[in-house]
Design a protein around this motif. Sequence first.
Motif, mmCIF file in Angstrom:
data_model
loop_
_atom_site.group_PDB
_atom_site.id
_atom_site.type_symbol
_atom_site.label_atom_id
_atom_site.label_comp_id
_atom_site.label_asym_id
_atom_site.label_seq_id
_atom_site.Cartn_x
_atom_site.Cartn_y
_atom_site.Cartn_z
ATOM 1 N N GLN A 297 -4.374 -1.377 9.345
ATOM 2 C CA GLN A 297 -4.387 -0.635 8.267
ATOM 3 C C GLN A 297 -3.292 -0.744 7.313
ATOM 4 O OE1 GLN A 297 -6.903 1.559 6.559
ATOM 5 N NE2 GLN A 297 -6.536 3.337 8.117
ATOM 6 N N GLY A 298 -3.409 -1.299 5.990
ATOM 7 C CA GLY A 298 -2.542 -1.220 5.175
ATOM 8 C C GLY A 298 -1.924 -2.515 4.985
ATOM 9 N N LEU A 299 -2.403 -3.472 5.953
ATOM 10 C CA LEU A 299 -1.818 -5.130 5.833
ATOM 11 C C LEU A 299 -2.539 -5.696 4.716
ATOM 12 C CD1 LEU A 299 -2.470 -6.762 9.498
ATOM 13 C CD2 LEU A 299 -0.211 -6.088 8.077
ATOM 14 N N SER A 300 -1.622 -6.810 4.223
ATOM 15 C CA SER A 300 -2.266 -7.853 3.116
ATOM 16 C C SER A 300 -3.560 -8.415 3.369
ATOM 17 C CB SER A 300 -1.153 -8.491 2.819
ATOM 18 O OG SER A 300 0.042 -8.386 2.441
ATOM 19 N N SER B 24 -3.528 0.839 13.903
ATOM 20 C CA SER B 24 -2.224 0.718 13.581
ATOM 21 C C SER B 24 -1.998 -0.911 13.376
ATOM 22 C CB SER B 24 -1.542 1.313 14.855
ATOM 23 O OG SER B 24 -1.736 0.646 15.853
ATOM 24 N N MET B 25 -2.736 -1.781 14.007
ATOM 25 C CA MET B 25 -2.793 -3.291 13.738
ATOM 26 C C MET B 25 -2.794 -3.676 12.449
ATOM 27 S SD MET B 25 -4.233 -4.847 17.327
ATOM 28 C CE MET B 25 -3.436 -6.792 17.143
ATOM 29 N N GLU C 114 -4.459 -11.297 3.050
ATOM 30 C CA GLU C 114 -4.040 -12.543 3.493
ATOM 31 C C GLU C 114 -4.413 -12.492 5.185
ATOM 32 O OE1 GLU C 114 -0.792 -12.830 1.136
ATOM 33 O OE2 GLU C 114 -0.959 -14.891 1.007
ATOM 34 N N TRP C 115 -3.778 -11.389 5.839
ATOM 35 C CA TRP C 115 -3.780 -11.167 7.288
ATOM 36 C C TRP C 115 -5.148 -10.759 7.612
ATOM 37 C CZ3 TRP C 115 0.041 -13.315 9.769
ATOM 38 C CH2 TRP C 115 1.363 -13.313 9.265
#
Lengths: 177, 177
Positions: free
Chosen positions: B24-27, B21-22, B29-30
């Motif tokens: 998955q799907g983040l850009s 949840s932290m 860059e993160w």
Amino acid sequence: MSFDLTNSIEILQRTPAVITSMLQGLSEEWIRHNEGGDTWSPYDIVGHLIHGERTDWITRMNIILSDSPDKRFQPFDRFAQMDDSKGKSLSQLLETFRSLREQNLQVLSSRNLAAEDLSKEGIHPAFGAVSLSQLLATWVVHDLNHIAQIARVMAAQYRTAVGPWVPYLRILQTSGS
Amino acid sequence: MSFDLTNSIEILQRTPAVITSMLQGLSEEWIRHNEGGDTWSPYDIVGHLIHGERTDWITRMNIILSDSPDKRFQPFDRFAQMDDSKGKSLSQLLETFRSLREQNLQVLSSRNLAAEDLSKEGIHPAFGAVSLSQLLATWVVHDLNHIAQIARVMAAQYRTAVGPWVPYLRILQTSGS
């Protein structure tokens, strides 16, 4: 990374799910213990996040973007959750946080912020002029700060239980609010 | 809190969902930035957790519980993930971690550990005798440590963006692996 609104919303929109997956259904021993003194338990931290949704981020954004010449922010009450959370279950607090965050991100989105909006300023009670982009970046880092704090407060409960591994576990090298 | 197997499993079984949840799907860059030098990005940290599932916790538990008189653990390779993760997407790593953790918790459960098992010992390469309960408590704290680290590594990217708020954000006061 310089401030980016889309990247910021990526973090802000997932924080309620992150904290729910960390805490929902855990034993009370994990949820209700703090690090001693007036430090916060995971339960207290969720209350603090709720108070921020109600009185801090969007409220301050609206002050920055308003036509009023008075751009002063109200000081934020770091202990308001101690009263606000009374009698509420952790599940209730998590649902309140999720719902308020969703509403606040809708408000944020509805503002259609342009680059010139992000450089507009408000007056912080402690350190003076701050820009909207600094406020929104702080909202993101504040979320991450409290996710890390929840992990740290829980880890501290096993400080003795890990025995000789303490020096290998950085999260046990720090404590306090 | 003294070591408690049920409370420990509560944390261990939710860590894959927390980290998913932290991240998955983040850009990218993160996910792909670290804190400089040979520190780890969130992507690297997931690889490290996978390597721990494969070679550390359950492997060491089995050494402790085995009938062999040789109770020495193998040293853990803290940089193995740099090769192991090559060419894999973050989603693949998250799914691998979830699956390995599920299998390992099944192994743990199948052992039906009794109090006398928890006090059995193995030999750590750096600090000697450690009990099974210390090993399992460390598994829990290690999870929480890396959840906090992921939050910290991402927060550090906004160190400049938050402007004058830096001193208010504890997560920005520390960095490094």
